[in-house]
Design an enzyme around this catalytic site. Structure first.
Site, PDB file in Angstrom:
ATOM      1  N   GLU A 117       0.624  -1.161   0.076  1.00 59.17           N
ATOM      2  CA  GLU A 117       0.106   0.005  -0.210  1.00 59.17           C
ATOM      3  C   GLU A 117       0.896   1.384  -0.045  1.00 59.17           C
ATOM      4  O   GLU A 117       0.693   2.181   0.858  1.00 59.17           O
ATOM      5  CB  GLU A 117      -0.909   0.177   1.156  1.00 59.17           C
ATOM      6  CG  GLU A 117      -1.831  -1.064   1.133  1.00 59.17           C
ATOM      7  CD  GLU A 117      -2.741  -1.268   2.430  1.00 59.17           C
ATOM      8  OE1 GLU A 117      -2.679  -0.370   3.244  1.00 59.17           O
ATOM      9  OE2 GLU A 117      -3.568  -2.343   2.084  1.00 59.17           O
TER      10      GLU A 117
ATOM     11  N   ASN B 169       2.077  -5.244  -3.043  1.00 55.32           N
ATOM     12  CA  ASN B 169       0.432  -5.652  -2.877  1.00 55.32           C
ATOM     13  C   ASN B 169      -0.191  -4.125  -2.512  1.00 55.32           C
ATOM     14  O   ASN B 169       0.541  -3.342  -1.841  1.00 55.32           O
ATOM     15  CB  ASN B 169       0.598  -6.310  -1.376  1.00 55.32           C
ATOM     16  CG  ASN B 169      -0.863  -7.105  -1.346  1.00 55.32           C
ATOM     17  OD1 ASN B 169      -1.440  -7.713  -2.283  1.00 55.32           O
ATOM     18  ND2 ASN B 169      -1.384  -6.797  -0.038  1.00 55.32           N
TER      19      ASN B 169
ATOM     20  N   GLU C  83      -6.414 -10.704  -1.346  1.00 53.45           N
ATOM     21  CA  GLU C  83      -7.223 -10.321   0.199  1.00 53.45           C
ATOM     22  C   GLU C  83      -8.635 -10.281  -0.433  1.00 53.45           C
ATOM     23  O   GLU C  83      -9.384  -9.573   0.219  1.00 53.45           O
ATOM     24  CB  GLU C  83      -6.717  -8.949   0.599  1.00 53.45           C
ATOM     25  CG  GLU C  83      -5.108  -8.889   0.950  1.00 53.45           C
ATOM     26  CD  GLU C  83      -4.942  -7.626   1.775  1.00 53.45           C
ATOM     27  OE1 GLU C  83      -5.676  -6.778   2.233  1.00 53.45           O
ATOM     28  OE2 GLU C  83      -3.574  -7.372   1.920  1.00 53.45           O
TER      29      GLU C  83
ATOM     30  N   ASP D 164     -12.498 -10.011  -0.567  1.00 51.06           N
ATOM     31  CA  ASP D 164     -13.818 -10.246  -0.056  1.00 51.06           C
ATOM     32  C   ASP D 164     -14.640  -9.426  -0.791  1.00 51.06           C
ATOM     33  O   ASP D 164     -14.063  -8.303  -1.511  1.00 51.06           O
ATOM     34  CB  ASP D 164     -13.649  -9.904   1.354  1.00 51.06           C
ATOM     35  CG  ASP D 164     -13.021  -8.685   1.987  1.00 51.06           C
ATOM     36  OD1 ASP D 164     -12.730  -7.701   0.984  1.00 51.06           O
ATOM     37  OD2 ASP D 164     -12.635  -8.380   2.880  1.00 51.06           O
TER      38      ASP D 164
ATOM     39  N   HIS E  79     -10.587  -5.950  -2.337  1.00 49.68           N
ATOM     40  CA  HIS E  79     -11.654  -5.783  -1.362  1.00 49.68           C
ATOM     41  C   HIS E  79     -12.879  -5.056  -1.951  1.00 49.68           C
ATOM     42  O   HIS E  79     -12.727  -3.769  -2.444  1.00 49.68           O
ATOM     43  CB  HIS E  79     -11.285  -4.920  -0.147  1.00 49.68           C
ATOM     44  CG  HIS E  79     -10.062  -5.235   0.569  1.00 49.68           C
ATOM     45  ND1 HIS E  79     -10.398  -6.697   1.318  1.00 49.68           N
ATOM     46  CD2 HIS E  79      -8.694  -5.331   0.808  1.00 49.68           C
ATOM     47  CE1 HIS E  79      -9.213  -6.922   2.137  1.00 49.68           C
ATOM     48  NE2 HIS E  79      -8.253  -6.050   1.632  1.00 49.68           N
TER      49      HIS E  79
HETATM   50  O1  G2I Z   1      -7.632  -3.879   6.488  1.00 50.22           O
HETATM   51  C1  G2I Z   1      -7.843  -4.682   5.463  1.00 50.22           C
HETATM   52  C2  G2I Z   1      -6.307  -5.168   5.113  1.00 50.22           C
HETATM   53  C3  G2I Z   1      -6.066  -4.153   3.878  1.00 50.22           C
HETATM   54  N1  G2I Z   1      -4.975  -4.776   3.351  1.00 50.22           N
HETATM   55  C4  G2I Z   1      -3.576  -4.929   4.252  1.00 50.22           C
HETATM   56  C5  G2I Z   1      -4.250  -5.921   5.201  1.00 50.22           C
HETATM   57  O2  G2I Z   1      -3.271  -6.215   6.223  1.00 50.22           O
HETATM   58  C6  G2I Z   1      -5.404  -5.595   6.018  1.00 50.22           C
HETATM   59  O3  G2I Z   1      -5.815  -6.455   6.947  1.00 50.22           O
HETATM   60  C7  G2I Z   1      -6.452  -6.069   8.345  1.00 50.22           C
HETATM   61  C8  G2I Z   1      -6.626  -6.903   8.870  1.00 50.22           C
HETATM   62  O4  G2I Z   1      -7.728  -7.963   8.534  1.00 50.22           O
HETATM   63  C9  G2I Z   1      -7.382  -6.355  10.475  1.00 50.22           C
HETATM   64  O5  G2I Z   1      -7.426  -7.551  11.506  1.00 50.22           O
HETATM   65  O6  G2I Z   1      -5.586  -5.092   8.913  1.00 50.22           O
HETATM   66  C10 G2I Z   1      -6.132  -4.437  10.010  1.00 50.22           C
HETATM   67  C11 G2I Z   1      -5.426  -3.271  10.709  1.00 50.22           C
HETATM   68  O7  G2I Z   1      -4.967  -2.415   9.364  1.00 50.22           O
HETATM   69  C12 G2I Z   1      -6.547  -5.391  11.053  1.00 50.22           C
HETATM   70  O8  G2I Z   1      -7.070  -4.883  11.917  1.00 50.22           O
HETATM   71  C13 G2I Z   1      -6.621  -4.930  13.072  1.00 50.22           C
HETATM   72  C14 G2I Z   1      -7.268  -3.938  14.259  1.00 50.22           C
HETATM   73  O9  G2I Z   1      -7.279  -2.613  13.847  1.00 50.22           O
HETATM   74  C15 G2I Z   1      -6.390  -3.766  15.447  1.00 50.22           C
HETATM   75  O10 G2I Z   1      -7.333  -3.093  16.399  1.00 50.22           O
HETATM   76  C16 G2I Z   1      -6.287  -5.393  16.038  1.00 50.22           C
HETATM   77  O11 G2I Z   1      -5.479  -5.243  17.246  1.00 50.22           O
HETATM   78  O12 G2I Z   1      -6.345  -6.045  13.745  1.00 50.22           O
HETATM   79  C17 G2I Z   1      -5.735  -6.259  15.011  1.00 50.22           C
HETATM   80  C18 G2I Z   1      -5.341  -7.523  15.480  1.00 50.22           C
HETATM   81  O13 G2I Z   1      -6.413  -8.325  15.510  1.00 50.22           O
END
Ligand code: G2I
Length: 476
Positions: free
Chosen positions: A171, A213, A278, A280, A249
């Protein structure tokens, strides 16, 4: 068949009733038809993973370590998927919570689960403006650049040989119509931070495919055009890049673009693999199913589209759970979207599966080893050292291989001289005597005792011009 008869015939199993007989005949016809189908083309896969494999691709899911104790979750994972991406566990904040203190506990759990169950791993993500640990958020300039290089080196080295592909940089481009880089602390270290990350990752794990990515790059637009130009430039200049990930997404505000397949194809035409990383799609029912079918068909139509990863397993596992964007409902049941994805994978046609060309193992810009590693131990004891230098504008990584002679050793020391102006910023698997000029690297506790002919490796990185040529090795 016996079960069908038993269920269909109630209490009287001795003499089949007419309905049961009819079922036998129908089943017999079905068997013949299936046999003909098998003879004429490859059999249909019954799971996402097996169906994708028959098309020369993988089907993966983002996995969270804390769900590996959930039986329903693991049951679906193990049955359906043959690639995993740690959803958060390999990110910078997770793997290096304090500077140079690495924690791989949760990421290792996912990698071990994958290896135990015959799945491959996409590493996600080595360098990203988001989910940085607090200490990195507070760094800038050379200190941040060195920290990033160290992070990439350490994490890619820890997982060396275990990762199919790394999201090396995630990103890095801005949204909107400018096609500019995203402003971030990493970007402010200099525009070359992306290529430095890729070169560093290649030096650490030459066997992993290295990907860029991003999201909102799924169709042709200013942002994807900018990524395209960067990949084109990297290819022209020999910066190691093997693949581009399209996060995909999708929702009503950001639907599957009409030129999705064409966009994947134009990147593939640059000589990189493309992957849907990724996926969805928010929604439900047949509309959602149709969109999943479209995405799968687009990948199958592009020979260098090597696989698809969905960003979670059940709707309840999704980062966008309220949009029910995944293939299984909260109870783990297959949704219409699942059936559409599986049917699309199993449909005939499509282009031939991609050739599985391994990534180039030699970084184009790497200076070949300045001394050829000896194939036989040097005679008469002692040790030798060979250097491999990976140099880029303003920085370098040097890997050193120590080879023991005819007698076992209890310790070793390698001495070399850095060119003027060069400074070592980080060393691994050895203890340096200094950071500039003539430096002696001594073994650390776990790699000093070596048997005759054995090898040990250590490395260091720095700013300026790295050392090439010979290094002296002495054994004790
Ligand atoms: O935002 C969706 C994805 C976009 N592309 C990059 C990916 O790495 C990203 O993944 C998401 C995760 O699916 C989430 O699970 O990235 C988020 C953060 O940017 C993740 O969220 C975080 C929460 O914001 C936190 O509060 C939490 O502690 O997940 C953390 C672990 O559960």
């Amino acid at each position: 068949m016996e079960k069908m008869l038993a269920r269909g015939s109630g209490s009287s199993a001795a003499r089949p009733r007419p309905r049961a007989v009819l079922m036998s005949v129908v089943a017999g016809v079905a068997v013949v038809a299936a046999t003909v189908a098998v003879a004429s083309r490859a059999s249909a896969g019954t799971t996402l993973g097996s169906a994708a494999t028959e098309k020369g691709r993988y089907f993966g899911a983002a996995v969270a370590a804390n769900k590996l104790s959930d039986g329903t979750y693991v049951g679906i994972l193990n049955r359906e998927f043959n690639m995993v991406t740690p959803e958060n566990e390999m990110k910078w904040d997770a793997t290096e919570p304090s500077q140079n203190q690495f924690n791989y506990t949760n990421a290792d759990r996912i990698v071990t689960h994958a290896q135990t169950n015959g799945m491959r791993v996409r590493g996600h993500a080595l360098a990203w403006h988001s989910q940085q640990p607090g200490w990195a958020q507070n760094l800038s300039g050379t200190a941040l650049r060195s920290a990033m290089v160290n992070h990439v080196t350490q994490v890619a080295t820890h997982y060396k040989g275990k990762i199919y592909a790394w999201d090396v940089v995630n990103e890095a481009f801005a949204d909107g119509g400018t096609g500019a880089r995203r402003d971030s602390n990493l970007q402010r270290t200099g525009n070359d931070w992306i290529e430095v990350a890729f070169r560093t990752a290649r030096a650490a794990d030459p066997g992993a495919k290295l990907c860029y990515n991003d999201y909102n790059t799924d169709g042709q637009n200013a942002k994807s055009n900018a990524v395209y130009a960067m990949v084109q430039d990297f290819k022209a200049r020999g910066v190691p890049i093997d693949c581009v990930g399209f996060q995909s997404h999708f929702n009503s505000a950001s639907p599957v673009p009409s030129d999705y397949q064409a966009n994947l194809q134009r990147f593939a035409n640059l000589g990189v693999d493309v992957q849907i990383t990724e996926l969805d799609i928010e929604g439900s029912g047949s509309a959602q199913a149709d969109n999943y079918g479209r995405v799968v068909r687009a990948c199958l139509a592009v020979s260098r589209c090597t696989g698809i990863t969905v960003w979670g397993i059940r709707d309840s596992d999704s980062w966008r759970a309220s949009g029910t964007p995944l293939l299984f409902d909260g109870s783990g049941n297959k949704k219409p979207a699942y059936t559409a994805a599986l049917d699309a994978l199993n449909a005939g046609g499509g282009t031939p599966p991609p050739t599985t060309t391994p990534p180039t193992t030699t970084p184009p810009t790497t200076t070949p080893p300045t001394t050829t590693p000896p194939t036989t131990p040097p005679p008469g004891g002692g040790c030798t050292a060979s250097l491999t230098l990976n140099q880029w504008q303003g920085g370098f990584t040097t890997n050193v291989r120590v080879t023991v002679g005819a007698n076992p050793v209890n310790g070793w020391a390698v001495t070399l001289t850095l060119p003027g102006g060069a400074t070592i910023t980080n060393t691994w698997s050895a203890q340096p005597s200094g950071t500039a000029g003539t430096v002696t690297f001594r073994n650390v506790s776990y790699n000093g005792q070596l048997s005759a002919g054995a090898t040990a490796e250590f490395g260091f990185q720095g700013v300026g011009t790295g050392p090439s040529g010979t290094a002296t090795c002495s054994a004790s």
